[in-house]
Design a protein around this motif. Structure first.
Motif, PDB file in Angstrom:
ATOM      1  N   THR A   1       0.978  -1.264   0.051  1.00  0.00           N
ATOM      2  CA  THR A   1      -0.080   0.120  -0.141  1.00  0.00           C
ATOM      3  C   THR A   1       0.886   1.112   0.081  1.00  0.00           C
ATOM      4  N   THR A   2       0.450   2.073  -0.835  1.00  0.00           N
ATOM      5  CA  THR A   2       1.100   3.614  -0.928  1.00  0.00           C
ATOM      6  C   THR A   2       0.224   4.694  -0.181  1.00  0.00           C
ATOM      7  N   GLY A   3       0.990   5.348   0.711  1.00  0.00           N
ATOM      8  CA  GLY A   3       0.189   6.233   1.308  1.00  0.00           C
ATOM      9  C   GLY A   3       0.227   7.589   0.695  1.00  0.00           C
ATOM     10  N   LEU A   4      -1.020   8.456   0.726  1.00  0.00           N
ATOM     11  CA  LEU A   4      -1.072   9.800   0.113  1.00  0.00           C
ATOM     12  C   LEU A   4      -1.496  10.800   1.035  1.00  0.00           C
ATOM     13  N   ARG A   5      -0.646  11.819   1.381  1.00  0.00           N
ATOM     14  CA  ARG A   5      -1.128  12.747   2.363  1.00  0.00           C
ATOM     15  C   ARG A   5      -2.202  13.765   2.037  1.00  0.00           C
ATOM     16  N   VAL A   6      -3.342  13.934   2.796  1.00  0.00           N
ATOM     17  CA  VAL A   6      -4.165  15.139   2.628  1.00  0.00           C
ATOM     18  C   VAL A   6      -4.196  15.934   3.890  1.00  0.00           C
ATOM     19  N   LYS A   7      -4.636  17.149   4.006  1.00  0.00           N
ATOM     20  CA  LYS A   7      -4.307  18.092   5.049  1.00  0.00           C
ATOM     21  C   LYS A   7      -5.213  17.709   6.271  1.00  0.00           C
ATOM     22  N   SER A   8      -6.347  17.402   6.002  1.00  0.00           N
ATOM     23  CA  SER A   8      -7.327  17.263   7.461  1.00  0.00           C
ATOM     24  C   SER A   8      -8.180  15.984   7.347  1.00  0.00           C
TER      25      SER A   8
END
Length: 327
Positions: free
Chosen positions: A82-89
């Motif tokens: 799994t590859t994580g992708l960051r979002v702000k909130s």
């Protein structure tokens, strides 16, 4: 040897069977910017596409090699799973869940992993991805959203989050992470959906942009990669001088490796950890604006200078990939 710690995740590179469909999904559905349209430097007959934040800041690049005849992926162990992708909130996850429903993108429910809200989903080829909320993140900063994205900057993807590895012999990988690469082991957690135990390793400033999540599955078969699988994960090195130090570190630990490799947009070093997953160490620079201005990143086929004299030959082997209006 006096070397600086790795700074976090640099990029993740995966496989696609169709560059055009891949471009459409990652730019239109996910709103990431194509910051570089180039070729696989080890096989110039296929595309290498880089999606990222506004300019491809280190730690924001999700890249794809196009392998037109790639078969399906048979999931298993000894792979990036799994590859994580960051979002702000946390609110961004609600936005994305609604967006996935509208676009009929396969996804799960929002769940909490390691005290963070997350949302797992798959792309059109089954690539396993997970949005991670940065609401309570302390550590490596995220990137800068691209204002030309179809997704608002409030909810845009701002970088790579934790990368999950599943291996058959966990201590082999754990020892390389800690004893060779200098990662620190933190608190483990249990995945609610599978009840798997996950060990967490972090480097540099830590946080969502600097973590490896490690799972052991002894009874699974080895993954057979294809479209929708990950080729390798890369870690951030500050500069070329530091990268040369890491070449010596791997040699001293008797880990077979590529040695120093020039990639033009960054410099690299490759090796396989004992369970067979390909790791790369890559420098933060020079970056993607050496051959294109910021305003037009990704719009034309970019070739490193050492391939430029072969442009006609290389372009003849590639299927045209329109990446701007009017093409």
């Amino acid at each position: 040897m006096n070397r600086k710690p790795l700074k976090g995740i640099h990029h993740v590179s995966a496989l696609t069977a169709n560059a055009s469909e891949n471009f459409s999904f990652y730019t239109k559905s996910l709103g990431m910017r194509l910051v570089k349209k180039t070729v696989n430097q080890d096989d110039t007959s296929v595309y290498h596409l880089f999606y990222a934040d506004e300019r491809g800041n280190p730690g924001t690049d999700l890249t794809f090699f196009e392998i037109p005849r790639a078969g399906r992926t048979y999931h298993g162990t000894n792979a990036v799973t799994t590859t994580g992708l960051r979002v702000k909130s946390n609110d961004s996850l609600i936005y994305w869940k609604k967006r996935f429903e509208k676009l009929t993108i396969e996804h799960d429910n929002i769940e909490v992993l390691k005290d963070r809200k997350t949302l797992a989903f798959r792309d059109h080829e089954g690539q396993r991805l997970r949005l991670i909320s940065d609401e309570n993140n302390q550590g490596v900063e995220g990137g800068i959203p691209w204002e030309g994205s179809p997704v608002s900057t409030e909810h845009a993807i701002v970088g790579l989050g934790p990368v999950e590895l599943t291996v058959s012999r966990i201590e082999r990988t754990a020892n390389v992470l800690t004893d060779v690469l200098g990662f620190r082991e933190g608190a483990s957690y249990t995945k609610p959906s599978t009840q798997q135990n996950v060990r967490v390793f972090e480097t540099g400033e830590g946080g969502t942009g600097a973590e490896i999540h490690l799972i052991e599955e002894r009874e699974m078969e080895r993954e057979r990669p294809g479209r929708g699988s990950v080729h390798h994960v890369a870690f951030r090195v500050e500069n070329t001088d530091e990268l040369h130090k890491w070449v010596n570190v791997l040699d001293e630990n008797h880990l077979p490796n590529s040695g120093f490799i020039e990639r033009y947009y960054f410099r690299s070093l490759y090796f396989r950890e004992p369970n067979g997953i390909l790791f790369e160490l890559a420098t933060d620079g020079p970056g993607f604006e050496g051959d294109e201005d910021f305003e037009v990143l990704g719009e034309k086929l970019s070739l490193p200078p050492y391939f430029e004299e072969r442009r006609t030959e290389i372009e003849a082997k590639l299927k045209p990939l329109p990446t701007k209006e009017g093409e």
